[in-house]
Design a protein around this motif. Sequence first.
Motif, PDB file in Angstrom:
ATOM      1  N   GLY A 193       6.332  43.774  37.268  1.00 19.39           N
ATOM      2  CA  GLY A 193       4.901  43.870  37.024  1.00 19.39           C
ATOM      3  C   GLY A 193       4.437  43.116  35.792  1.00 19.39           C
ATOM      4  N   PHE A 194       5.289  42.265  35.234  1.00 20.38           N
ATOM      5  CA  PHE A 194       4.943  41.473  34.055  1.00 20.38           C
ATOM      6  C   PHE A 194       5.213  39.994  34.342  1.00 20.38           C
ATOM      7  N   VAL A 195       4.511  39.139  33.612  1.00 23.49           N
ATOM      8  CA  VAL A 195       4.865  37.728  33.528  1.00 23.49           C
ATOM      9  C   VAL A 195       5.550  37.520  32.186  1.00 23.49           C
ATOM     10  N   ASP A 196       6.776  37.029  32.219  1.00 29.79           N
ATOM     11  CA  ASP A 196       7.559  36.802  31.004  1.00 29.79           C
ATOM     12  C   ASP A 196       7.552  35.326  30.640  1.00 29.79           C
ATOM     13  N   ALA A 197       7.448  35.054  29.351  1.00 27.91           N
ATOM     14  CA  ALA A 197       7.587  33.698  28.834  1.00 27.91           C
ATOM     15  C   ALA A 197       8.618  33.734  27.712  1.00 27.91           C
ATOM     16  N   GLU A 198       9.696  32.972  27.866  1.00 24.09           N
ATOM     17  CA  GLU A 198      10.767  32.943  26.869  1.00 24.09           C
ATOM     18  C   GLU A 198      10.795  31.587  26.167  1.00 24.09           C
ATOM     19  N   PHE A 199      10.926  31.641  24.836  1.00 22.45           N
ATOM     20  CA  PHE A 199      11.009  30.432  24.029  1.00 22.45           C
ATOM     21  C   PHE A 199      12.338  30.499  23.266  1.00 22.45           C
ATOM     22  N   THR A 200      13.294  29.653  23.655  1.00 25.55           N
ATOM     23  CA  THR A 200      14.636  29.691  23.057  1.00 25.55           C
ATOM     24  C   THR A 200      14.927  28.375  22.346  1.00 25.55           C
ATOM     25  N   ASP A 201      15.250  28.482  21.042  1.00 32.31           N
ATOM     26  CA  ASP A 201      15.627  27.283  20.295  1.00 32.31           C
ATOM     27  C   ASP A 201      17.097  27.363  19.904  1.00 32.31           C
ATOM     28  N   THR A 202      17.617  26.230  19.463  1.00 35.46           N
ATOM     29  CA  THR A 202      19.024  26.162  19.012  1.00 35.46           C
ATOM     30  C   THR A 202      19.077  25.965  17.506  1.00 35.46           C
ATOM     31  N   LYS A 222      15.348  37.955  19.944  1.00 37.67           N
ATOM     32  CA  LYS A 222      16.817  38.042  19.965  1.00 37.67           C
ATOM     33  C   LYS A 222      17.344  36.811  19.240  1.00 37.67           C
ATOM     34  N   SER A 223      18.234  37.028  18.271  1.00 34.13           N
ATOM     35  CA  SER A 223      18.681  35.893  17.468  1.00 34.13           C
ATOM     36  C   SER A 223      20.084  36.122  16.932  1.00 34.13           C
ATOM     37  N   ARG A 224      20.819  35.009  16.767  1.00 38.18           N
ATOM     38  CA  ARG A 224      22.132  35.011  16.116  1.00 38.18           C
ATOM     39  C   ARG A 224      22.175  33.855  15.136  1.00 38.18           C
ATOM     40  N   ILE A 225      22.658  34.149  13.953  1.00 35.39           N
ATOM     41  CA  ILE A 225      22.761  33.110  12.937  1.00 35.39           C
ATOM     42  C   ILE A 225      23.668  31.982  13.442  1.00 35.39           C
ATOM     43  N   GLY A 226      23.152  30.757  13.339  1.00 37.52           N
ATOM     44  CA  GLY A 226      23.904  29.581  13.747  1.00 37.52           C
ATOM     45  C   GLY A 226      23.842  29.275  15.228  1.00 37.52           C
ATOM     46  N   GLU A 227      23.235  30.171  16.035  1.00 36.04           N
ATOM     47  CA  GLU A 227      23.168  29.942  17.481  1.00 36.04           C
ATOM     48  C   GLU A 227      21.747  29.716  17.969  1.00 36.04           C
ATOM     49  N   GLY A 228      20.776  30.297  17.307  1.00 33.97           N
ATOM     50  CA  GLY A 228      19.394  30.095  17.723  1.00 33.97           C
ATOM     51  C   GLY A 228      18.642  31.398  17.915  1.00 33.97           C
ATOM     52  N   PHE A 259      10.252  24.281  16.452  1.00 32.89           N
ATOM     53  CA  PHE A 259      10.447  22.926  15.917  1.00 32.89           C
ATOM     54  C   PHE A 259      10.914  22.981  14.467  1.00 32.89           C
ATOM     55  N   GLN A 260      10.281  23.861  13.663  1.00 29.87           N
ATOM     56  CA  GLN A 260      10.639  23.959  12.238  1.00 29.87           C
ATOM     57  C   GLN A 260      12.054  24.510  12.050  1.00 29.87           C
ATOM     58  N   ALA A 261      12.532  25.340  13.017  1.00 23.52           N
ATOM     59  CA  ALA A 261      13.877  25.913  12.906  1.00 23.52           C
ATOM     60  C   ALA A 261      14.964  24.914  13.282  1.00 23.52           C
ATOM     61  N   MET A 262      14.561  23.766  13.831  1.00 27.49           N
ATOM     62  CA  MET A 262      15.536  22.754  14.253  1.00 27.49           C
ATOM     63  C   MET A 262      15.278  21.441  13.525  1.00 27.49           C
ATOM     64  N   GLU A 263      15.319  21.481  12.200  1.00 25.61           N
ATOM     65  CA  GLU A 263      15.073  20.285  11.403  1.00 25.61           C
ATOM     66  C   GLU A 263      16.075  19.176  11.710  1.00 25.61           C
ATOM     67  N   ASP A 264      17.307  19.565  12.034  1.00 28.91           N
ATOM     68  CA  ASP A 264      18.340  18.572  12.331  1.00 28.91           C
ATOM     69  C   ASP A 264      18.411  18.239  13.816  1.00 28.91           C
ATOM     70  N   GLY A 265      17.441  18.667  14.574  1.00 26.24           N
ATOM     71  CA  GLY A 265      17.421  18.403  16.004  1.00 26.24           C
ATOM     72  C   GLY A 265      17.948  19.580  16.808  1.00 26.24           C
ATOM     73  N   GLY A 266      17.675  19.568  18.100  1.00 24.58           N
ATOM     74  CA  GLY A 266      18.134  20.641  18.968  1.00 24.58           C
ATOM     75  C   GLY A 266      17.369  20.650  20.270  1.00 24.58           C
ATOM     76  N   VAL A 267      17.415  21.799  20.951  1.00 21.90           N
ATOM     77  CA  VAL A 267      16.783  21.943  22.266  1.00 21.90           C
ATOM     78  C   VAL A 267      15.879  23.172  22.252  1.00 21.90           C
ATOM     79  N   LEU A 268      14.658  23.000  22.723  1.00 22.47           N
ATOM     80  CA  LEU A 268      13.745  24.120  22.944  1.00 22.47           C
ATOM     81  C   LEU A 268      13.618  24.312  24.445  1.00 22.47           C
ATOM     82  N   LYS A 269      14.008  25.505  24.921  1.00 25.18           N
ATOM     83  CA  LYS A 269      13.933  25.797  26.352  1.00 25.18           C
ATOM     84  C   LYS A 269      12.875  26.861  26.585  1.00 25.18           C
ATOM     85  N   ILE A 270      11.935  26.546  27.486  1.00 22.90           N
ATOM     86  CA  ILE A 270      10.832  27.474  27.794  1.00 22.90           C
ATOM     87  C   ILE A 270      10.965  27.898  29.250  1.00 22.90           C
TER      88      ILE A 270
END
Length: 404
Positions: free
Chosen positions: A334-343, A388-394, A316-327
């Motif tokens: 053998g694992f349970v994965d949880a991914e949190f992706t912001d824009t 995993k991150s890219r400047i300007g992409e999320g 939420f703090q990384a998207m001050e101007d708005g965006g989408v958080l996808k969970i």
Amino acid sequence: MVFRTKNSQWVYEKVVNGIDEEIMLISKDYKILWANRIAIDTYGHDVINKHCYFVTHGFDFPCQGPFDLCPINDVLATGRSCSTTHIHTTSHDNGDEHHVLINIYPIKDGSGEINRFVHVARDITESVVHRQMEEKMWLEIIKVIDRIYEELIDNQLKLEERTSELEKSSIELRETQERLIRSEKLAAIGQLAASVAHELRNPLGVIKNSAYYLRERIDKSGLTSEDQSIFEFLNIIENEIGMSDKIIKDLLNFSKISSPLVKPTDINDIILDILFITKKPENIIVETVLYPDIKKVMVDPYQIRQAFNNLILNAFQAMEDGGVLKIITREKDGFVDAEFTDTGWGIREEDQERIFDALYTTKARGFGLGLAVTRGIIERHEGQIKVKSRIGEGTTFIIRLPIK
């Protein structure tokens, strides 16, 4: 053969008998008509008028293939001389086998018909045996080379496997050392955080109560009608107190992380509970793709809730101007994965390894404890956290918890 003089007969006998090869004159019905000294010494004095196949092989019929095909038949068929190699067995030589190189030359009568054959043969047993010995030697050498090559390949594979094991052990050792150093660092920071938080909480409480008292007194005195900025400054004080109180809570939470009290837990339920009670900014959309009937994992629900909540608030703090958080949640290997992706604005590559360190932050405000706490919680559950991150992409944070 016609010799017109006694001198010619003498020359014939000297030349033919002096040749160190067996020479025989053979008729079309395979009978030996004449033989030189070497042939007689080889097969015996009684060879004349006997069949050549009986004398040389002990057969009662002409030589047949595939290895002892009669060369006389070949000469009759082609009209030309031919060469072949037979294995002869002589009775006077204890039945020993001899490799013989045979050359057959046709003799024609006055009408041009072939009626006789000159048989010239040479014992090549020694060279054949020598060649066979060489072939056998080379076969043995090839076998040795193949065995050495196989051993080299096997040793190379073992070396590569051992090298891989050593590299893996080195990586595991380095990771263990890093975890140990990080744990010691976090423990020291935790003790300091607890003492600082307790020392700050009391004066902040006093300031908060004083601000509340001033608000009440000023409201009753009517001073706000004279100066509207008084309430604005009181609001600033209360907001800063709230921010400071949050930092103190983070410090206390950081210092209180303990061993997890695990029980079978549905990760999807934890995520839905957090989203239900967390106030979402109006300009942010939250999308969820939760794996149905996901397997439960053995975790401390409170600690995992705290780790996931930190990641959601960071998004939420990384998207001050708005965006989408996808969970997204899924089961994998053998694992349970949880991914949190912001824009949001993303994280620089040089900062991605340090964001999990305590007291390191790229934000304008805060102590940089949230991700350090999150990493500590996940590792206490024998899980993994990656970014995993890219400047300007999320940014995407991936949590992996083992299914047990």
